[in-house]
Design a protein around this motif. Structure first.
Motif, mmCIF file in Angstrom:
data_model
loop_
_atom_site.group_PDB
_atom_site.id
_atom_site.type_symbol
_atom_site.label_atom_id
_atom_site.label_comp_id
_atom_site.label_asym_id
_atom_site.label_seq_id
_atom_site.Cartn_x
_atom_site.Cartn_y
_atom_site.Cartn_z
ATOM 1 N N ILE A 103 -4.046 9.375 7.308
ATOM 2 C CA ILE A 103 -2.702 9.355 7.895
ATOM 3 C C ILE A 103 -1.684 9.843 6.882
ATOM 4 N N LEU A 104 -1.763 9.317 5.667
ATOM 5 C CA LEU A 104 -0.818 9.703 4.621
ATOM 6 C C LEU A 104 -0.970 11.172 4.233
ATOM 7 N N ALA A 105 -2.196 11.687 4.322
ATOM 8 C CA ALA A 105 -2.443 13.084 3.970
ATOM 9 C C ALA A 105 -2.148 14.038 5.119
ATOM 10 N N GLY A 106 -1.780 13.497 6.284
ATOM 11 C CA GLY A 106 -1.502 14.350 7.428
ATOM 12 C C GLY A 106 -2.748 14.854 8.116
ATOM 13 N N LYS A 107 -3.906 14.250 7.814
ATOM 14 C CA LYS A 107 -5.163 14.711 8.405
ATOM 15 C C LYS A 107 -5.562 13.902 9.638
ATOM 16 N N LEU A 108 -4.857 12.822 9.915
ATOM 17 C CA LEU A 108 -5.117 12.022 11.106
ATOM 18 C C LEU A 108 -3.830 11.986 11.917
ATOM 19 N N ASP A 109 -3.860 12.644 13.055
ATOM 20 C CA ASP A 109 -2.699 12.704 13.925
ATOM 21 C C ASP A 109 -2.408 11.314 14.495
ATOM 22 N N ILE A 110 -1.132 10.985 14.604
ATOM 23 C CA ILE A 110 -0.729 9.684 15.126
ATOM 24 C C ILE A 110 0.100 9.887 16.391
ATOM 25 N N GLY A 111 -0.421 9.354 17.490
ATOM 26 C CA GLY A 111 0.278 9.452 18.758
ATOM 27 C C GLY A 111 0.531 8.111 19.397
ATOM 28 N N CYS A 112 0.149 7.027 18.717
ATOM 29 C CA CYS A 112 0.439 5.691 19.220
ATOM 30 C C CYS A 112 0.978 4.846 18.068
ATOM 31 N N ARG A 113 1.647 3.792 18.424
ATOM 32 C CA ARG A 113 2.159 2.861 17.411
ATOM 33 C C ARG A 113 1.024 1.910 17.051
ATOM 34 N N CYS A 114 0.824 1.679 15.754
ATOM 35 C CA CYS A 114 -0.307 0.838 15.366
ATOM 36 C C CYS A 114 0.045 -0.065 14.189
ATOM 37 N N LEU A 115 -0.674 -1.172 14.124
ATOM 38 C CA LEU A 115 -0.521 -2.142 13.046
ATOM 39 C C LEU A 115 -1.895 -2.380 12.449
ATOM 40 N N PHE A 116 -2.034 -2.092 11.157
ATOM 41 C CA PHE A 116 -3.276 -2.367 10.439
ATOM 42 C C PHE A 116 -3.132 -3.700 9.719
ATOM 43 N N ILE A 117 -4.140 -4.552 9.853
ATOM 44 C CA ILE A 117 -4.112 -5.863 9.207
ATOM 45 C C ILE A 117 -5.363 -6.027 8.347
ATOM 46 N N ILE A 118 -5.175 -6.286 7.064
ATOM 47 C CA ILE A 118 -6.250 -6.755 6.178
ATOM 48 C C ILE A 118 -5.979 -8.237 5.985
ATOM 49 N N ALA A 119 -6.755 -9.074 6.666
ATOM 50 C CA ALA A 119 -6.332 -10.438 6.934
ATOM 51 C C ALA A 119 -6.440 -11.394 5.756
ATOM 52 N N HIS A 120 -7.513 -11.300 4.974
ATOM 53 C CA HIS A 120 -7.798 -12.386 4.027
ATOM 54 C C HIS A 120 -8.197 -11.810 2.661
ATOM 55 N N PRO A 121 -7.250 -11.243 1.912
ATOM 56 C CA PRO A 121 -7.582 -10.627 0.617
ATOM 57 C C PRO A 121 -8.283 -11.571 -0.355
ATOM 58 N N GLU A 122 -7.877 -12.837 -0.361
ATOM 59 C CA GLU A 122 -8.487 -13.786 -1.309
ATOM 60 C C GLU A 122 -9.978 -13.953 -1.041
ATOM 61 N N ALA A 123 -10.360 -14.116 0.226
ATOM 62 C CA ALA A 123 -11.776 -14.253 0.560
ATOM 63 C C ALA A 123 -12.533 -12.949 0.333
ATOM 64 N N ILE A 124 -11.877 -11.814 0.601
ATOM 65 C CA ILE A 124 -12.510 -10.511 0.360
ATOM 66 C C ILE A 124 -12.850 -10.365 -1.116
ATOM 67 N N ASN A 125 -11.903 -10.711 -1.978
ATOM 68 C CA ASN A 125 -12.142 -10.594 -3.420
ATOM 69 C C ASN A 125 -13.280 -11.488 -3.885
ATOM 70 N N GLN A 126 -13.457 -12.623 -3.229
ATOM 71 C CA GLN A 126 -14.536 -13.535 -3.606
ATOM 72 C C GLN A 126 -15.823 -13.266 -2.828
ATOM 73 N N HIS A 127 -15.788 -12.261 -1.954
ATOM 74 C CA HIS A 127 -16.915 -11.913 -1.091
ATOM 75 C C HIS A 127 -17.500 -13.173 -0.450
ATOM 76 N N THR A 128 -16.622 -13.908 0.173
ATOM 77 C CA THR A 128 -17.021 -15.116 0.884
ATOM 78 C C THR A 128 -16.402 -15.096 2.270
ATOM 79 N N ARG A 129 -17.007 -15.794 3.192
ATOM 80 C CA ARG A 129 -16.554 -15.786 4.580
ATOM 81 C C ARG A 129 -15.158 -16.386 4.709
ATOM 82 N N PHE A 130 -14.896 -17.463 3.980
ATOM 83 C CA PHE A 130 -13.577 -18.103 3.992
ATOM 84 C C PHE A 130 -13.434 -18.948 2.735
ATOM 85 N N ILE A 131 -12.227 -19.499 2.531
ATOM 86 C CA ILE A 131 -11.970 -20.347 1.369
ATOM 87 C C ILE A 131 -12.065 -21.823 1.756
#
Length: 367
Positions: A103-131
């Motif tokens: 998207i930032l490079a202009g290689k993915l056309d955007i025709g709808c409004r969208c929200l990207f969510i990366i929900a749980h950075p702390e658990a991702i960093n610990q590679h665990t399902r939840f805290i």
């Protein structure tokens, strides 16, 4: 200066797009969306940038990034794509990172409004399902103690409500992307939550077909998952989508999901899924039962490596909950998401049977 064209490829325009993408990335991200989000040692850059093509990218806070198409585009969908609700499910995170970079490079056309969510950075960093507790069980209306995941759930609800506010109900989509703990007979599959709204559209099945998602499970009761929340409270065409098995970042084979990646790009471009070639139809299942763990003495009789969608003959005993045997109540009833170690009172498995569907008024119906 004349543009250099090589076999129909405009080299100068390509270089300009790359340079613009680099400028935009540096203005908003020090590295990439994923790396910036997961680097808890430094604050994320908040604010908005607009590309030369008129696409606006806004970082609201860590893990919540909104993308708005140019003002000249007619927006027919408002799409939330979430990942990382469980921290060890990383394939969707790597895919999302690529989508944002393109998207930032202009290689993915955007025709709808969208929200990207990366929900749980702390658990991702610990590679665990939840805290503290399973985040994907906190989206119903029950009062829960304050902990790491309850704070995240409240924040996700806030941004979901704000994103869908004052938008047409039939234009709302939510794809919550996950990976399975165990292997599955269907390498990719989706769950359609049960809601009181018309949230099982033909368009949704067309998307799954284009994405070559192998199976679709139709839930039979309300739940406490994020996709159920967006369907029930915001009338979103919502799915939980399982893409392969859990793995560490950098160890995922994204080539397995080329069709899914392509379908997402069609969706975000607002081009309509009719433009994507899809002759694949997912296998349809209805959820027959939800198995809840009610006792400390709870276990399954099958091995840890039994795959999702493993079926049993009618009357076959496959586990116990205290003194109560767990057995198949239908012919070829299959088990999905079996996890005997969930907290007492939480879902330990879903039981499903294949079903034939039809469409009435553009919605999935099954007998």
């Amino acid at each position: 200066m004349r543009s250099r064209v090589r076999g129909g490829f405009n080299y100068d325009d390509h270089v300009e797009l790359q340079q613009e993408g680099i400028r935009m990335t540096k203005a908003l991200f020090q590295d990439t969306l994923l790396n910036d989000t997961l680097d808890m040692t430094r604050p994320v850059t908040l604010g908005s940038i607009m590309s030369q093509s008129g696409v606006t990218v806004t970082v609201h806070e860590r893990g919540f990034i909104e993308v708005i198409p140019p003002a000249s585009r007619d927006v027919d969908k408002h799409v939330i794509i979430s990942a990382g609700v469980h921290g060890n499910e990383t394939t969707p995170l790597e895919m999302m990172d690529r989508w944002m970079s393109d998207i930032l490079a202009g290689k993915l056309d955007i025709g709808c409004r969208c929200l990207f969510i990366i929900a749980h950075p702390e658990a991702i960093n610990q590679h665990t399902r939840f805290i503290d507790t399973n985040l994907n069980r906190l989206f119903d209306d029950q009062v829960i103690p304050t902990n790491t995941e309850s704070v995240i759930a409240a924040r996700i609800k806030h941004y979901t409500e704000a994103f869908f506010c004052n938008t047409p109900k039939d234009a709302r989509w939510h794809l919550d992307l996950h990976c399975s703990i165990r292997r599955s007979k269907h390498h990719s599959f989706a769950v359609s939550p049960r809601s009181r709204n018309e949230t099982r559209s033909l368009d949704l099945v067309n998307f799954l077909s284009a994405a070559k998602v192998e199976a679709l499970m139709l839930a039979n009761a309300p739940s406490s998952t994020y996709s159920w929340y967006s369907a029930e409270h915001h009338s979103a065409q919502a799915l939980t989508i399982e893409l392969g098995q859990v793995n560490r970042i950098g160890e995922n084979d994204l080539a397995q999901f080329k069709a899914f990646d392509r379908a997402i790009r069609f969706l975000l471009a607002g081009q309509g899924l009719a433009m994507a070639k899809h002759d694949h139809l997912p296998v349809m299942y209805r959820v027959t039962r939800t198995l809840m763990r009610l006792n400390q003495d709870f276990n399954f009789l099958f091995a840890e490596d039994v795959e999702n969608f493993t079926s049993f003959v009618h009357g076959e005993v496959f586990g116990h909950d205290g003194d109560k045997p767990l057995m198949a109540q239908n012919a070829n009833e299959a088990i999905v998401f079996p996890n005997p170690r969930v907290e007492i009172g939480q879902r330990a498995a879903l039981m499903v049977c294949q079903v034939t569907i039809r469409y009435e008024h553009g919605q999935i119906i099954f007998d």
